[in-house]
Scaffold this motif. Sequence first.
Motif, PDB file in Angstrom:
ATOM      1  N   LYS A   6      42.844  39.559  45.514  1.00 61.03           N
ATOM      2  CA  LYS A   6      43.705  38.488  44.998  1.00 61.03           C
ATOM      3  C   LYS A   6      43.078  37.817  43.782  1.00 61.03           C
ATOM      4  O   LYS A   6      43.773  37.229  42.953  1.00 61.03           O
ATOM      5  CB  LYS A   6      43.966  37.441  46.086  1.00 61.03           C
ATOM      6  CG  LYS A   6      44.799  37.934  47.249  1.00 61.03           C
ATOM      7  CD  LYS A   6      45.222  36.789  48.159  1.00 61.03           C
ATOM      8  CE  LYS A   6      44.062  36.103  48.821  1.00 61.03           C
ATOM      9  NZ  LYS A   6      44.482  35.065  49.785  1.00 61.03           N
ATOM     10  N   TYR A   7      41.754  37.900  43.682  1.00 64.10           N
ATOM     11  CA  TYR A   7      41.027  37.259  42.593  1.00 64.10           C
ATOM     12  C   TYR A   7      40.428  38.283  41.622  1.00 64.10           C
ATOM     13  O   TYR A   7      39.580  37.932  40.793  1.00 64.10           O
ATOM     14  CB  TYR A   7      39.911  36.379  43.166  1.00 64.10           C
ATOM     15  CG  TYR A   7      40.427  35.306  44.092  1.00 64.10           C
ATOM     16  CD1 TYR A   7      40.871  34.086  43.591  1.00 64.10           C
ATOM     17  CD2 TYR A   7      40.497  35.518  45.469  1.00 64.10           C
ATOM     18  CE1 TYR A   7      41.353  33.096  44.438  1.00 64.10           C
ATOM     19  CE2 TYR A   7      40.983  34.535  46.326  1.00 64.10           C
ATOM     20  CZ  TYR A   7      41.406  33.327  45.804  1.00 64.10           C
ATOM     21  OH  TYR A   7      41.892  32.344  46.644  1.00 64.10           O
ATOM     22  N   GLY A   8      40.862  39.530  41.724  1.00 62.42           N
ATOM     23  CA  GLY A   8      40.350  40.567  40.832  1.00 62.42           C
ATOM     24  C   GLY A   8      38.941  41.012  41.163  1.00 62.42           C
ATOM     25  O   GLY A   8      38.260  41.621  40.325  1.00 62.42           O
ATOM     26  N   ILE A   9      38.461  40.731  42.373  1.00 61.19           N
ATOM     27  CA  ILE A   9      37.104  41.079  42.803  1.00 61.19           C
ATOM     28  C   ILE A   9      37.144  42.319  43.692  1.00 61.19           C
ATOM     29  O   ILE A   9      37.961  42.397  44.622  1.00 61.19           O
ATOM     30  CB  ILE A   9      36.450  39.906  43.573  1.00 61.19           C
ATOM     31  CG1 ILE A   9      36.326  38.676  42.663  1.00 61.19           C
ATOM     32  CG2 ILE A   9      35.089  40.311  44.126  1.00 61.19           C
ATOM     33  CD1 ILE A   9      35.362  38.812  41.524  1.00 61.19           C
ATOM     34  N   GLU A  10      36.249  43.269  43.419  1.00 56.33           N
ATOM     35  CA  GLU A  10      36.175  44.470  44.245  1.00 56.33           C
ATOM     36  C   GLU A  10      35.674  44.127  45.650  1.00 56.33           C
ATOM     37  O   GLU A  10      34.676  43.418  45.797  1.00 56.33           O
ATOM     38  CB  GLU A  10      35.208  45.497  43.634  1.00 56.33           C
ATOM     39  CG  GLU A  10      35.667  46.129  42.346  1.00 56.33           C
ATOM     40  CD  GLU A  10      36.745  47.177  42.554  1.00 56.33           C
ATOM     41  OE1 GLU A  10      37.088  47.449  43.716  1.00 56.33           O
ATOM     42  OE2 GLU A  10      37.238  47.700  41.557  1.00 56.33           O
ATOM     43  N   GLN A  43      37.137  44.711  32.133  1.00 54.81           N
ATOM     44  CA  GLN A  43      38.403  44.446  32.818  1.00 54.81           C
ATOM     45  C   GLN A  43      38.158  43.794  34.177  1.00 54.81           C
ATOM     46  O   GLN A  43      37.373  44.300  34.977  1.00 54.81           O
ATOM     47  CB  GLN A  43      39.183  45.751  33.010  1.00 54.81           C
ATOM     48  CG  GLN A  43      39.592  46.427  31.715  1.00 54.81           C
ATOM     49  CD  GLN A  43      40.529  45.572  30.897  1.00 54.81           C
ATOM     50  OE1 GLN A  43      41.485  45.001  31.429  1.00 54.81           O
ATOM     51  NE2 GLN A  43      40.260  45.468  29.603  1.00 54.81           N
ATOM     52  N   HIS A  44      38.840  42.674  34.399  1.00 57.41           N
ATOM     53  CA  HIS A  44      38.723  41.989  35.700  1.00 57.41           C
ATOM     54  C   HIS A  44      39.812  42.539  36.615  1.00 57.41           C
ATOM     55  O   HIS A  44      40.769  41.858  36.990  1.00 57.41           O
ATOM     56  CB  HIS A  44      38.862  40.479  35.520  1.00 57.41           C
ATOM     57  CG  HIS A  44      38.441  39.691  36.712  1.00 57.41           C
ATOM     58  ND1 HIS A  44      37.129  39.585  37.120  1.00 57.41           N
ATOM     59  CD2 HIS A  44      39.168  38.968  37.609  1.00 57.41           C
ATOM     60  CE1 HIS A  44      37.066  38.832  38.190  1.00 57.41           C
ATOM     61  NE2 HIS A  44      38.288  38.453  38.525  1.00 57.41           N
ATOM     62  N   THR A  45      39.655  43.817  36.960  1.00 56.77           N
ATOM     63  CA  THR A  45      40.676  44.557  37.698  1.00 56.77           C
ATOM     64  C   THR A  45      40.031  45.358  38.819  1.00 56.77           C
ATOM     65  O   THR A  45      38.982  45.972  38.623  1.00 56.77           O
ATOM     66  CB  THR A  45      41.433  45.526  36.765  1.00 56.77           C
ATOM     67  OG1 THR A  45      41.966  44.782  35.672  1.00 56.77           O
ATOM     68  CG2 THR A  45      42.555  46.236  37.496  1.00 56.77           C
ATOM     69  N   VAL A  46      40.675  45.358  39.956  1.00 53.10           N
ATOM     70  CA  VAL A  46      40.181  46.095  41.111  1.00 53.10           C
ATOM     71  C   VAL A  46      40.566  47.575  40.988  1.00 53.10           C
ATOM     72  O   VAL A  46      41.662  47.910  40.525  1.00 53.10           O
ATOM     73  CB  VAL A  46      40.760  45.503  42.411  1.00 53.10           C
ATOM     74  CG1 VAL A  46      40.331  46.305  43.626  1.00 53.10           C
ATOM     75  CG2 VAL A  46      40.332  44.047  42.552  1.00 53.10           C
ATOM     76  N   MET A  47      39.665  48.455  41.395  1.00 53.30           N
ATOM     77  CA  MET A  47      39.959  49.881  41.393  1.00 53.30           C
ATOM     78  C   MET A  47      41.131  50.180  42.329  1.00 53.30           C
ATOM     79  O   MET A  47      41.239  49.604  43.417  1.00 53.30           O
ATOM     80  CB  MET A  47      38.735  50.685  41.847  1.00 53.30           C
ATOM     81  CG  MET A  47      37.586  50.706  40.865  1.00 53.30           C
ATOM     82  SD  MET A  47      36.194  51.720  41.448  1.00 53.30           S
ATOM     83  CE  MET A  47      35.535  50.682  42.769  1.00 53.30           C
ATOM     84  N   THR A  48      41.976  51.076  41.911  1.00 52.73           N
ATOM     85  CA  THR A  48      43.094  51.490  42.762  1.00 52.73           C
ATOM     86  C   THR A  48      42.604  52.471  43.815  1.00 52.73           C
ATOM     87  O   THR A  48      41.526  53.082  43.677  1.00 52.73           O
ATOM     88  CB  THR A  48      44.191  52.163  41.925  1.00 52.73           C
ATOM     89  OG1 THR A  48      43.671  53.387  41.369  1.00 52.73           O
ATOM     90  CG2 THR A  48      44.660  51.256  40.807  1.00 52.73           C
ATOM     91  N   ASP A  49      43.396  52.655  44.847  1.00 57.04           N
ATOM     92  CA  ASP A  49      43.056  53.643  45.879  1.00 57.04           C
ATOM     93  C   ASP A  49      42.964  55.036  45.276  1.00 57.04           C
ATOM     94  O   ASP A  49      42.114  55.849  45.679  1.00 57.04           O
ATOM     95  CB  ASP A  49      44.097  53.617  46.995  1.00 57.04           C
ATOM     96  CG  ASP A  49      44.027  52.347  47.833  1.00 57.04           C
ATOM     97  OD1 ASP A  49      42.980  51.677  47.797  1.00 57.04           O
ATOM     98  OD2 ASP A  49      45.022  52.033  48.508  1.00 57.04           O
ATOM     99  N   ALA A  50      43.837  55.323  44.310  1.00 55.41           N
ATOM    100  CA  ALA A  50      43.817  56.643  43.668  1.00 55.41           C
ATOM    101  C   ALA A  50      42.509  56.855  42.910  1.00 55.41           C
ATOM    102  O   ALA A  50      41.923  57.956  42.948  1.00 55.41           O
ATOM    103  CB  ALA A  50      45.012  56.778  42.725  1.00 55.41           C
ATOM    104  N   GLN A  51      42.042  55.827  42.219  1.00 56.85           N
ATOM    105  CA  GLN A  51      40.763  55.938  41.512  1.00 56.85           C
ATOM    106  C   GLN A  51      39.615  56.155  42.491  1.00 56.85           C
ATOM    107  O   GLN A  51      38.721  56.976  42.254  1.00 56.85           O
ATOM    108  CB  GLN A  51      40.513  54.677  40.676  1.00 56.85           C
ATOM    109  CG  GLN A  51      41.401  54.562  39.452  1.00 56.85           C
ATOM    110  CD  GLN A  51      41.218  53.234  38.738  1.00 56.85           C
ATOM    111  OE1 GLN A  51      41.093  52.176  39.372  1.00 56.85           O
ATOM    112  NE2 GLN A  51      41.186  53.269  37.409  1.00 56.85           N
ATOM    113  N   ILE A  52      39.642  55.405  43.583  1.00 59.07           N
ATOM    114  CA  ILE A  52      38.605  55.556  44.605  1.00 59.07           C
ATOM    115  C   ILE A  52      38.626  56.978  45.164  1.00 59.07           C
ATOM    116  O   ILE A  52      37.577  57.626  45.315  1.00 59.07           O
ATOM    117  CB  ILE A  52      38.815  54.540  45.748  1.00 59.07           C
ATOM    118  CG1 ILE A  52      38.595  53.119  45.244  1.00 59.07           C
ATOM    119  CG2 ILE A  52      37.895  54.843  46.930  1.00 59.07           C
ATOM    120  CD1 ILE A  52      37.167  52.797  44.896  1.00 59.07           C
TER     121      ILE A  52
END
Length: 547
Positions: free
Chosen positions: A446-450, A290-299
């Motif tokens: 914005k680009y799906g990068i952590e 998945q090209h998705t950034v971790m959410t704050d909740a996941q962090i």
Amino acid sequence: MVVKELIQTALTKNEACVFDEVHASQEYGKTTFSSNVSIDCAVQILNESAIPKLLKLANEHQFYLYPISTGNNWGYGSIQSTPIDGPRVVVDLGQLNAIIPNNKKAGLITVQPGVTQQDLYDFLQQNDWPFMVPVTGAGPNCSILANALERGYGITPRTDHFAAVNALKAYLPHPDLCHSKFESAVSALDSSSNDYIDKTFKWGLGPYIDGLFTQSNFGIVTEMTIRLAPKPAHFSAFYLQVFEANNFSEAVTLIEETLLESEGIIGSINLMDRRRLVSMVAQNPNGQSQHTVMTDAQIDTIAKDQRLPQWMIVGTIYGSKKVVAATQAQFKKRAKHIGQLNFSNSWLINFAKFIADLPLPSLAAIDKIRAQLRTLDEGIDIMLGKPNQVALPLAYWRNPRVAANKEQRLLPDKDRCGLLWYAPLIKMSPQVLSDFVAFVRQTTPKYGIEPLVTFTNLKHDCIDSTVPLVFDLENPEAVAAAHQCLEELFTEGCKKGYVPYRINTHQQAKLSADGIFWQTTKVLKQAIDPNGILAPNRYNPQAQNRD
């Protein structure tokens, strides 16, 4: 006659192995940020005598040579993948792997391009040299010489690796000069048999030319003499966990003051944010594909489970027992109100290791402690000059095909990991660094990068940030997004005064040649390489345009 046949005719089997386009592209054409580069031919150098012959051929028949040491320049690339009007030939120097001792007492040693971090470590161990390898996070299989030529750095006392280079020898691409090995004026004047003075005195006689071979395409370097850092009489690593985000400015000031007052005692200091720590200790909660950034909740969930701080400061202290103890005491006093501090020689860590070594049943809490202590030990090994793969799993963070197993040799390019680096230099200032962190955290998602942020403090007044852009290399949209992200970071960052010290091969080709620096570089390139045969565009924009 095709280029492979030309080279095979000119070189003997004792001098080189020559590979065709299929083998060359398969072996040398992989990167961590692009589709495979097409290579017309590859030459594995077995004897140095092959190099001047190759240079002569390239000048006569107009093909391009791309020298590599081990080729493990992950995230930056070794060979330009942009179109070019001629055959590409990789010159693999990895089989030139001699280690030549010069002075055991002084830690003076000469290495060829193929000498890896692990090779040098094994040599020092086997021959009882009490010195440290200039290690990097790139791992045991990477070239000592090539890292110094890229002006790389590490966390051991000799942090600036080219600064520790006293001498080098190379072959120039100029058709009138390629027949003889380039050496310094001191080396040429020395009529003794050992060439020792050149290897011990960095600056030589006359213009200092050695620096021209770094981050450039001015020659093929075949040996380098470096001064190693001695193993310390005593050592301690410190780990300051900053749990309050509001303490960031105080943490930066602490690092600045520590480096200013303890130069030569403190090695470089790393400052890592929570997301970077998560990528080190946990699996990607969104899955590798998945090209998705971790959410704050996941962090927050992972951080709570692993007890991860907002920021982690990691550094080293080297010296006598009294010096280490005094430096620890001073650092502890300053860090008192910033976060939770531990030292690698503390009773708490030693007690945790004792518990972890007990034959206890496999429980989640115990297993977690054991894993953290293993990572801790690997980090300490790096600080003491012992190479390992502790940093390489990062490249696999979004690789759904291959899991990072540190028990095996990790090769991110061969394993098709997606990785680019944004590595700017930044003013050492709490406000400037806070602004930089905000800039990265606003841009990369914005680009799906952590937004994984690490600062490495080399001096008290200037800091380097290494921001890895990790993605799935087999996902075309993710690849495009990663390059767009890096472009925005680079362009907008330069406007803010964040200027990279190192860039990848794509970026090198896109640099503007209008400035006085690159105009000067072009003049030098045309003088040294009038036919432009050596690694066109390598830190030399538009160098392939022949007048």
